[in-house]
Design an enzyme around this catalytic site. Sequence first.
Site, short mmCIF file in Angstrom:
data_model
loop_
_atom_site.label_atom_id
_atom_site.label_comp_id
_atom_site.label_asym_id
_atom_site.label_seq_id
_atom_site.Cartn_x
_atom_site.Cartn_y
_atom_site.Cartn_z
N CYS A 2 -30.32 26.88 9.95
CA CYS A 2 -29.33 27.08 11.01
C CYS A 2 -27.94 26.65 10.55
CB CYS A 2 -29.70 26.24 12.22
SG CYS A 2 -31.39 26.47 12.76
N ARG A 27 -26.76 31.80 7.58
CA ARG A 27 -27.77 30.74 7.59
C ARG A 27 -28.85 30.97 8.65
NH1 ARG A 27 -26.26 26.19 4.89
NH2 ARG A 27 -27.73 24.95 6.10
N TRP A 74 -31.88 29.84 13.18
CA TRP A 74 -33.01 30.46 12.48
C TRP A 74 -34.23 29.74 13.02
CZ3 TRP A 74 -37.04 29.08 9.19
CH2 TRP A 74 -37.61 30.12 8.46
N ASN A 98 -30.08 21.34 13.10
CA ASN A 98 -30.66 22.12 12.00
C ASN A 98 -31.74 21.25 11.37
OD1 ASN A 98 -31.16 23.67 9.71
ND2 ASN A 98 -29.34 22.93 8.62
N GLY A 99 -32.95 21.80 11.20
CA GLY A 99 -34.02 21.01 10.57
C GLY A 99 -35.29 21.07 11.40
N GLU A 480 -37.26 40.16 -10.21
CA GLU A 480 -36.03 40.05 -9.43
C GLU A 480 -35.64 41.39 -8.79
OE1 GLU A 480 -34.43 37.76 -8.16
OE2 GLU A 480 -32.44 38.53 -7.76
N LYS A 484 -35.30 41.89 -4.80
CA LYS A 484 -34.08 42.38 -4.15
C LYS A 484 -34.41 43.55 -3.23
CE LYS A 484 -32.06 39.87 -4.52
NZ LYS A 484 -31.86 38.59 -5.14
N GLU A 487 -36.41 42.36 -0.10
CA GLU A 487 -35.63 41.51 0.80
C GLU A 487 -34.72 42.29 1.73
OE1 GLU A 487 -33.62 38.84 -2.11
OE2 GLU A 487 -34.26 37.26 -0.74
N HIS A 503 -54.30 46.18 -16.23
CA HIS A 503 -55.32 45.27 -15.71
C HIS A 503 -55.41 45.32 -14.19
CE1 HIS A 503 -55.91 43.66 -19.71
NE2 HIS A 503 -54.59 43.61 -19.83
N LYS A 602 -30.14 32.12 4.22
CA LYS A 602 -29.54 31.90 2.91
C LYS A 602 -29.97 30.58 2.29
CE LYS A 602 -26.71 32.92 -0.41
NZ LYS A 602 -27.22 33.97 -1.31
O1 M6R Z 1 -30.26 28.21 -2.90
P1 M6R Z 1 -31.41 28.43 -3.83
O2 M6R Z 1 -31.00 29.10 -5.10
O3 M6R Z 1 -32.20 27.17 -4.08
O4 M6R Z 1 -32.37 29.41 -3.05
C1 M6R Z 1 -33.61 29.79 -3.58
C2 M6R Z 1 -34.17 30.98 -2.84
O5 M6R Z 1 -34.36 30.69 -1.49
C3 M6R Z 1 -33.27 32.20 -2.96
O6 M6R Z 1 -33.02 32.53 -4.29
C4 M6R Z 1 -33.91 33.39 -2.25
O7 M6R Z 1 -35.04 33.82 -2.95
C5 M6R Z 1 -32.87 34.50 -2.06
N1 M6R Z 1 -33.06 35.11 -0.78
C6 M6R Z 1 -32.94 35.52 -3.13
O8 M6R Z 1 -32.19 36.65 -2.90
#
Ligand code: M6R
Length: 607
Positions: A2, A27, A74, A98-99, A480, A484, A487, A503, A602
Site C-alpha cells: 500500500c 504500490r 493493495w 501498510n503491512g 524474464e 514480463k 505480468e 524433457h 511494485k
Molecule cells: O524490488 P525488488 O527488486 O526486490 O522486487 C522483486 C520482485 O517483486 C519484482 O522484480 C517483481 O518480480 C516485478 N514485478 C518484476 O517485474
Amino acid sequence: MCGIVGFIGDSSASSVIMDGLTRLEYRGYDSAGISLLEKGKIEIVRSVGKLVNLQESIKEYDFTATAGIGHTRWATHGKPSFVNAHPHKSNSLSIVHNGIIENYLSLKEELMGKGYEFHSETDTEVIAHLIDVSYDGDLKGAVQGAVKRLEGSYAIAVISEKEPDKLVFARKDSPLVIGVGNGEMMAASDIPAVLSRTRNFVFLEEGDVAVLTKDSYEIYDENGILAEREIKRIDWNPVMAEKSGYRHFMQKEIFEQPRSIIDTIRGKYRLETGDVYLDITDEMRDSLEKIDRIVIVACGTSWHAGLIGKFYLERFAKLPVEVDIASEFRYRDLVMNERVLLITISQSGETADTLSALRIVKKMGSSVLSICNVVGSTIARESHSVIYTHAGPEIGVASTKAFTTQLASLFVFALYMARIRGLMGEDQARKYIEELIAIPEKLEKVLSQDDDIEELAKTYKDSKDFLYLGRNVNYPIALEGALKLKEISYIHAEGYPAGEMKHGPIALIDKDLPVFVIAVKGSVYEKAVSNIEEVKARDGIVIAVCTEGDKNLPKICDHVITVPESCEELSVFLTVTATQIFAYHCANLLGLDVDQPRNLAKSVTVE
Ligand code: M6R
C-alpha cells in the site's frame, strides 16, 4: 504494497496528498482514501477501485484543510471494498496502514470486549482502536503504546481531532520516509510521492515513531528515546517520475535503459588501466578478498538478474555462486559463515523476503552486499555495503530498467572480483569494459525496432500460451521474457532452459504455440538452432531473437528480431529489451493497464 502520504503545512492538504497518491498508485490500486483535518473535524473520503474514482469523489467537496493523510490499498485482510478501504476511524482519530498485523484476531477480541465495534475486515481497524483505547491527550504516547502490542509489519499514519496541529507516523518492516519541506512536512511510503515539494528526506528506522508539525519533526526510536537522523538529499528530480510524453511509465522506462546503464556504470572504471572501482566500505573490500563462495538472493526479476550474475562471477572470478529465491532461502538450513558473501538484489530495497534473508544471514557472520535502486531503503540501510543502480525511479510495476542496471552492476562487480583475485589482466578487463560502454548505443538499435516488434505483437497478442527458451546466459532471459509477458498481458508464458525442452515441454508444441528462442551468436548458438529445428519439426511457431547478419535463422524461423553483435556476456542487455518491448505491445494492444497490472504491486513488503 500500500501507499501512504501525509502532509501538514499551509497548502491544500487534499491537493498535496492526492498528487502524492497518484505517484504511489503503483504500490496498490484496489481502493483509496483520504482523511483530512477540516476545521478541526476529521473528514474521510474513500473509493473502491483506482485512484481516479477517489479523484472524482473528492470533487464534490471544497476542502480547505492543511493537514491530512491518504492511502492507496493493495488488499491483504478483506477484499477490495468500500468498508475495507483506508483511512479507518476510531472516535476522534483516523489511521492509514501498510503491512500485516499477525495478532490482529486476538487484539480484535480484546477490543470488542472493551466495547469497540468493527466496521471492516481489516487488521488496520484494530490499530485504530488500540491507539484510541489508551489515548489520554498524548497521541504520540498512545501510538508508541499501541505499536508495542503489534506483531507483524506496519507503516502507519495517524491524525486526531484532539491534536490537529500534528501527524504521527510509525514503522516496522514497511517503509516510511519523511520529506522535510520549508514550512511544511510530509511523510510517504516512497520518495516520488513528495519529490515535487522537497529533495530532503529522513528515512525512518525500525520501530521509530515520528511526530510532524508544519515546522518540525521529531523522531523517537524503538525505546522511545528522541533520535537524531541524518537528512539525505535525493538527486532524483521530479521529472524522472513523469511519463514525459510516453504512453506508459513502462514504455518510458524501457526507452530510458541506455541512459540508466550509463548512469549506473559512470565512475566505476578506468579504461586506460582496466581498473574497476566500487563505492563500498573498507571492511567490505577486506572481506571480498577473503571469501570463497557467494550466495545471491532475490525475488522475481531481481532473481533473474542474480542468475546472470552467477554466470558472470563464475566465468570471470572463478567463484562458486548459488542463486536462491528469497522466500525459499529463508526457510532452508543455511550453511553460511564469514567466508561466504551474501548479495541481495532488490530494486525497491523493501522486498520482505529478501530483507528477511539478509537479516538471517547477517546473524550468521556473512557480509552482505546489496544491489539496490533506492537510496535509504531498508535493504540498503541494513546491508554492510551497497552498489546502487542508478535507474532513477521505476514506476511501472513490471521491472525493466532496474533489471538492466542490476545486470550492469553485477557485470562490473564480477570484473572487480576477477581483478582483485588476479584472474583478469589489464587487456582483458579493458576489452570487457569497452564492450560494456558500447551497450547503450547498441540498445538504441534494439529500441529503434519498436514498430516492427509492435507488428509482431499484433500477430500473437491473442495467443493463449507462449514458451520462452534460452540456454546458458540466455536461460534467465527466457525466464524474464516470460515473466514480463504474463505480468502485464496475462498470457500464460513459460520460461525454460532450452535443453530441458525435450524433457517435457515439447509435448505442448503445436501450430498454435509461439516459441520465443533467444538464439544470439555465442557458445550455445548451435544448440539453440537445434532447438528451433525441433520446434519447427512439430509445426510450432518460432520467434527468434538473433544476431544482426545471421543468414540462417531468418530462413528457418517464422520471425526474427535482430540485435547488434556483442560479446555473449553482454548480449543479455539487448535480448531482454526485445522481450520487454514485445510484452509491452501485447499488453497495450490488448487494452490492459500496463503500468498497474491486476493483483500485482511494485514493492512487495509482505511475505
Ligand atoms: O524490488 P525488488 O527488486 O526486490 O522486487 C522483486 C520482485 O517483486 C519484482 O522484480 C517483481 O518480480 C516485478 N514485478 C518484476 O517485474
